[in-house]
Motif scaffolding. Structure first.
Motif, PDB file in Angstrom:
ATOM      1  N   ILE A   1       0.824  -1.213   0.000  1.00  0.00           N
ATOM      2  CA  ILE A   1       0.000   0.000   0.000  1.00  0.00           C
ATOM      3  C   ILE A   1       0.861   1.268   0.000  1.00  0.00           C
ATOM      4  O   ILE A   1       0.741   2.107  -0.892  1.00  0.00           O
ATOM      5  N   ILE A   2       1.741   1.381   0.982  1.00  0.00           N
ATOM      6  CA  ILE A   2       2.406   2.672   1.161  1.00  0.00           C
ATOM      7  C   ILE A   2       3.573   2.876   0.198  1.00  0.00           C
ATOM      8  O   ILE A   2       3.627   3.874  -0.522  1.00  0.00           O
TER       9      ILE A   2
ATOM     10  N   PRO B   1       4.517   1.548  -2.735  1.00  0.00           N
ATOM     11  CA  PRO B   1       4.264   1.769  -4.164  1.00  0.00           C
ATOM     12  C   PRO B   1       3.825   3.204  -4.447  1.00  0.00           C
ATOM     13  O   PRO B   1       4.314   3.849  -5.374  1.00  0.00           O
ATOM     14  N   LYS B   2       2.900   3.686  -3.623  1.00  0.00           N
ATOM     15  CA  LYS B   2       2.380   5.023  -3.842  1.00  0.00           C
ATOM     16  C   LYS B   2       3.467   6.065  -3.616  1.00  0.00           C
ATOM     17  O   LYS B   2       3.676   6.955  -4.438  1.00  0.00           O
ATOM     18  N   ALA B   3       4.155   5.924  -2.481  1.00  0.00           N
ATOM     19  CA  ALA B   3       5.180   6.909  -2.143  1.00  0.00           C
ATOM     20  C   ALA B   3       6.267   6.928  -3.218  1.00  0.00           C
ATOM     21  O   ALA B   3       6.690   8.003  -3.655  1.00  0.00           O
TER      22      ALA B   3
ATOM     23  N   VAL C   1       6.190   6.171  -6.435  1.00  0.00           N
ATOM     24  CA  VAL C   1       5.783   6.803  -7.691  1.00  0.00           C
ATOM     25  C   VAL C   1       5.639   8.313  -7.510  1.00  0.00           C
ATOM     26  O   VAL C   1       6.026   9.103  -8.379  1.00  0.00           O
ATOM     27  N   ASN C   2       5.085   8.715  -6.355  1.00  0.00           N
ATOM     28  CA  ASN C   2       4.900  10.145  -6.132  1.00  0.00           C
ATOM     29  C   ASN C   2       6.230  10.875  -5.993  1.00  0.00           C
ATOM     30  O   ASN C   2       6.416  11.961  -6.530  1.00  0.00           O
TER      31      ASN C   2
END
Lengths: 470, 231, 451
Positions: A257-258, A260-262, A264-265
């Motif tokens: 969850i965390i 992957p998002k972090a 890419v951002n």
């Protein structure tokens, strides 16, 4: 010895009611995801191939007209969905599905699913890939977190050891047992996917896609194996079942969850992309340096005129045996196409740098690696889409070039009333998108495959170091 | 059969077991008495190779436990204080699993015999362990030890939780085993049971084996007095 | 008694390093989310500024290059409409990264320029934004679960429950006080992050932002109602942990993805591609209609009777654009209707999970949902006739564009494109809260006398 333990683990799990509840849930999700995903894929694919066919028909059956008008009339390129895209939608919902092809202008692919949805879409899509990547690890965690801790807590571990089993044999036996359970869960799904894939081939059977499916499923098995092995490892290291479960859940939340998002951002902050405005302006600025296809007063047009006059050894444009307007337009087209391709390549480079970061972090987080592998093998990653855009631009250029050249050779300068018919239209074959080759998919994603392999090795190595301690 | 020479185990500054010298021959039952934390379980764990000695040697059948831990497992069986076992396997399945780990292939009948011999009523053999009482589980543990037919038996408070009748039956089994040449090391709090079944009794205090007496030469009351004086 | 329990809860929280660590981590995630949202929206604002500056420059240049009155200015003039991010957009980016936020209007047709998207890495769009709404909707429930899964079971398991209950305190009171303590901690946590965000992004603390906060707090109360529900079953800590985590999966992951699946398989995509195809045919057809005929139609449809003054060449182009716009309009309307249907359907299903409902609510308040984009499109549609009409009326009056006319071109209004605050959208979350509290209350009263 290992097999005895594996068999016991297997029987015990199959007798566990909680396991069956979870298994049925996961099966339900997997089945829904693959069947509904497949039906949607068929529907969209049919729509697109119809649209594609009708675009080709419209081109072939257009009225007699000036070739340049026909170039303006242009056509459309529709991106076919890849046969495996029902397994993993990848970026498909966020990329446009069709490109308008016309003279002088490179259009973006437009009409993405994301633009036709509410923010609900951003919660994620229920696909086979999603279940395999996000939910299966959770199931594995629930299955394996107390693999060793429970034996410790109930003192059976000591009896096992006193019976002559070594810690390594116990641990590997457990891994074997759980892997067997997971395999039993997943194998039917592999079968279903293969059958659906065979259906989607219709008449054109493709070994490549079958191989891709095979490799995809192998990758998933490797990914799930990593989780089984890691869960058993954590269970062996943890002081209690509670600690094991908690640590594994934290790992899951971070990995799936965390991070992957972090990643890419953060990557998008490191390699910023230009805004549409800046991108288009840079193209316009560069195009202004080139020849204007329609403006005879343009300076570069004058130079071109001189060149052509010299080439045909005549004094004025009217004496030329060819249509100078067409030559000028083609030069303009060449230039703008070159400019556009350059900027588009730059943009792609930026995207690729961004995505590369996720691939590198994949070495630390197998979730990122499997996501990349899965999208790439399913033909729904960004690279495949960019490849489609490139082919569409090539086709557009070919269309315009064909029209310009015909006009050049068969009409005189200034003769805008010149009209051609079907015979010319039919010289342009329909747009046919060819997927990037399997080899290129493999070579482009070597890092992610490596990461998966690395994680399998790492987890095996970690487990091989487990010793018994009180 | 079971030998400890100068066996010492330290955890940092704390000495869990200090220079233990002990030999238990074939057919002998040795009971270890002592308070909680006196070093009884440490001794058993050292014989099982679960922990490494800081000093000294420990052998089973003249094979060093430290160097050949796996090899020594052939000769030893073990019953922990509370046997939990696997709740969703039956009594027979549990026994079969453990004895097949030890390399035995028994038929269901033989397995059932072991369970019966350990005092487990017939109708419980094919039930899941979930429904077993503590004593019933302990009996399966005994059956596991029996089925292994080991030359040495290590018991960590095996009778805790057993009712008096079951305890008594267990003592019978131990005597039978000893008659057939098995060496038994048993840690226990049950002074009376120890005097009744063991040949020799050792009393431990703070990691030291303080005194060893012949069970035959001492009455239960005398033993209790000695125990209270020692600890 | 109340204060004693709160005090000891506070002490044990302060001494629980793992929980403090988790809170610290989520707080950091929140700070990063604010930073991220703020940078993204600052970027969009900067782009809008850039676009507007470039346009101003263009206008200045047009004015200074102006030589003599002509009819041609209309074809070289453009006006750009922008959809600037509003204050709360930094907290929830929503669909703003998917849709374009500047659109250029020209006199030769509305629909040709209406498509397109902002440049964005599709992979990034797929992964989604790490904004404050993500932290609140996805991560905060996990903190709540970590804080309260063993609310009662820990006391039960360590045997302290009976020691507490021999005092003059009822079980339900005990649970409520423990729950209230956790609610206060988490609400404090949320309000702190919210205030940091307000200050950092210089968002005004007005009704809209307060309502945004209330929405978040309601969502948090929903999670506590779930905690209460599961706690009332008086099961072990590990059961509670699994049940709560399962609930998280259900509400935050599974229901939303199922809704999506349902939407995609029942509601087809819009006919946008169709519209694009039609536009091409309409353009082609427009050029093929004989000029005279087209003109005649144009005059007829616009009620222009006296055509003596009008030069046919000039107006022919107007008539042509009119023809195209008129014919494309129904297709565009259809596209919008379909898009609206899809959006409305997904909104009408959102209530099935408080997570999707809250997200939709927060996006709506921040004007970052698809509706906000549709409103932007509508503002384009309403501005276009004013812009084009200005030039048309000049040409119809056979009046050339003069230098003074530059300032007479109607300006696009930058009216804040704001959604209404729909209070009934809170209702489903409220119902969920009451439902779970009610069920929990019933269960607890059944079991109140047994330990």
């Amino acid at each position: 010895m290992q097999n005895i333990i594996a068999k016991k683990e297997f029987t015990q799990t199959l007798r566990d009611k909680r396991f069956w509840v979870m298994a049925i849930l996961v099966w339900g999700l997997l089945l829904t995801a693959s069947v509904v995903g497949f039906m949607n894929y068929r529907k969209i694919q049919a729509e697109r191939s119809n649209a594609s066919k009708s675009a080709a028909d419209l081109w072939q059956n257009q009225k007699d007209k000036n070739p340049h008008s026909a170039a303006h009339y242009g056509s459309f390129a529709y991106r076919p969905k890849s046969p495996l895209s029902f397994v993993d939608f990848g970026t498909d919902s966020f990329t446009g599905m069709s490109v308008r092809l016309e003279a002088h202008k490179q259009n973006d692919a437009v009409f993405s699913v994301a633009q036709e949805s509410s923010s609900l879409l951003r919660f994620g899509e229920l696909t086979l890939a999603f279940v395999m990547q996000v939910l299966m690890p959770l199931l594995i965690i629930f299955l394996c977190f107390n693999a060793i801790t429970q034996e410790k807590e109930s003192k059976t571990l000591q009896i096992l050891l006193s019976q002559g089993a070594s810690m390594q044999q116990i641990v590997w036996g457990k891994i074997k047992g759980f892997s067997g359970v997971i395999a039993c869960l997943v194998l039917p799904i592999i079968l279903i996917v293969s059958v659906l894939l065979l259906i989607s081939f219709d008449s054109s059977f493709s070994w490549t896609w079958l191989t891709r499916t095979g490799l995809l499923m192998l990758s998933y098995l490797a990914y799930l194996l990593v989780f089984v092995v890691l869960a058993v490892w954590v269970s062996a290291k943890a002081t209690s079942s509670r600690v094991a479960l908690l640590s594994l859940l934290v790992v899951w939340i971070f990995a799936c969850i965390i991070i992957p998002k972090a990643t890419v951002n953060v990557a998008s902050n490191i390699f910023p992309v230009p805004t549409s405005f800046a991108f288009n302006k840079a193209i316009q600025d560069d195009e202004a340096k080139g020849i204007d296809g329609h403006d005879p007063e343009d300076e570069r047009a004058k130079i071109l005129e001189k060149q052509i006059l010299a080439q045909y050894e005549v004094d004025s444009v009217s004496q030329l045996p060819v249509n100078f307007d067409a030559i000028q337009m083609q030069e303009g087209e060449k230039y703008t196409s070159m400019v556009y391709s350059k900027h588009f390549k730059d943009l792609q480079k930026t995207y690729n740098s961004q995505n590369k970061i996720s691939e590198i972090v994949g070495l630390l987080n197998p979730f990122l690696a499997i996501r990349q592998v899965s999208m790439a093998l399913s033909g729904s990653d960004y690279v495949t889409h960019a490849n489609f855009q490139e082919q569409a631009e090539k086709y557009r250029f070919r269309l315009v070039e064909l029209m310009n050249n015909y006009m050049r050779d068969h009409s005189k300068t200034g003769d805008w009333e010149f009209k051609v018919n079907k015979n010319v239209w039919s010289q342009l074959p329909a747009f046919q998108y060819t997927e990037p080759s399997f080899g290129s998919v493999l070579s482009r994603n070597w890092l992610s495959f490596l990461s998966l392999g690395f994680w399998v090795m790492l987890s095996f190595w970690a487990v091989s170091k487990i010793k018994f301690s009180l | 059969m079971l030998t400890a020479k100068n066996l010492t185990k330290k955890y940092g500054e704390q000495t869990a077991l200090n220079a233990l010298n002990l030999t238990i021959k074939e057919g002998e039952i040795f009971a270890l008495l002592g308070q909680n934390g006196a070093g009884k379980t440490t001794t058993i764990n050292l014989f099982l190779g679960f922990i490494e000695p800081t000093n000294g040697t420990v052998t089973i059948n003249d094979i060093s436990v430290v160097e050949n831990a796996l090899e020594t497992k052939k000769y030893v069986a073990y019953i922990p204080e509370t046997v939990m076992l696997y709740p969703n396997l039956t009594g027979i399945e549990n026994l079969q699993f453990f004895s097949s780990l030890a390399g035995f292939k028994y038929s269901d009948e033989q397995l059932s015999d072991f369970l019966s011999k350990s005092g487990l009523q017939k109708n419980a053999h094919t039930q899941y362990l979930e429904g077993y009482s503590k004593g019933m589980r302990q009996k399966v543990g005994i059956a596991i030890a029996l089925a292994k037919n080991a030359k040495a038996l290590l018991l960590d408070e095996p009778t805790s939780g057993l009712d008096p009748k079951a305890s008594n039956e267990f003592s019978e089994i131990l005597r039978d085993l000893a008659k057939n040449g098995t060496a038994v090391l048993m840690a226990t709090h049950d002074i009376f049971r120890a005097r009744e079944v063991a040949h020799r009794i050792g009393i431990m205090k703070e990691g030291n084996l303080v005194s060893v007496v012949d069970a035959a030469s001492i009455s239960a009351n005398e033993l209790e007095k000695l125990y209270l004086q020692t600890v | 008694m109340m204060t004693t329990i709160l005090k000891y809860e506070w002490i044990s929280l302060l001494r629980n390093r793992i929980l403090l660590g988790a809170m610290g981590l989520i707080f950091l995630a929140g700070i990063y989310a604010i930073y991220y949202g703020n940078t993204e929206m600052t970027k969009q604002k900067a782009t809008i500024q850039l676009v507007q500056d470039a346009e101003k420059e263009k206008i200045t240049k047009q004015k200074s290059d102006f030589k003599e009155p002509s009819f041609e200015v209309s074809w070289r003039t453009q006006r750009t409409l922008v959809n600037p991010p509003q204050s709360l957009a930094a907290f929830t980016i929503g669909q703003r990264d998917v849709f374009p936020f500047t659109k250029t209007i020209r006199a030769y047709g509305l629909y040709g320029s209406i498509f397109g998207s902002e440049i964005a890495n599709p992979f990034k769009l797929l992964t989604g934004n790490f904004d404050l709404a993500f932290v609140f909707i996805f991560l905060l429930p996990l903190l709540i679960i970590a804080l309260s899964y063993n609310l009662l079971s820990a006391e039960q398991e360590q045997g302290t429950l009976s020691l507490i209950l021999v005092n003059e305190i009822s079980l339900s009171k005990l649970i409520f006080q423990k729950l209230i303590f956790r609610v206060l901690v988490v609400l404090g946590f949320v309000i702190l992050l919210f205030l940091v965000g307000i200050v950092w992004t210089s968002t005004p603390l007005n009704l809209r932002s307060i309502v945004w906060l209330i929405g978040t707090c309601l969502y948090i109360l929903f999670w506590f109602s779930l905690v209460f529900f599961w706690v009332s079953y008086r099961q072990s800590s590990s059961f509670n942990a699994l049940a709560l985590l399962g609930s998280w999966l259900l509400f935050v992951v599974i229901i939303p993805t199922f809704l999506n699946l349902y939407l995609e398989s029942t509601r087809p995509l819009t006919s946008g591609a169709n519209l694009q195809r039609e536009l091409r045919e309409i353009t082609e057809a427009g050029w093929n209609v004989p000029k005279k005929e087209n003109l005649k139609k144009y005059f007829l449809e616009n009620g222009i009777i006296d055509t003596t003054k009008i030069s046919a060449d000039m107006v022919h182009e107007i008539a042509l654009v009119h023809y195209m716009d008129k014919n494309a309009a129904p297709h565009f309307a259809e596209y919008k209707t379909q898009l609206n249907e899809r959006v409305n359907l997904s909104r009408s299903m959102s209530w099935l999970s408080p997570a999707t409902q809250t997200q939709s609510l927060l996006n709506q308040l921040a004007n970052v949902d698809t509706d906000a984009y549709l409103r932007f499109l509508e503002s384009l549609e309403s501005y276009y006739p004013k812009f084009k009409g200005f030039f048309d009326s000049q040409k119809l009056a056979n009046k050339k564009f003069d230098k003074n006319d530059f300032d007479k071109i109607p300006m696009p209004t930058f009216k804040q494109n704001e959604s209404k605050i729909i209070w009934t959208e809170f209702l489903p979350i409220g119902i969920f809260i009451m439902l779970f509290f009610g069920l929990g209350w019933r269960k607890m009263n059944q079991k109140i006398f047994s330990l």
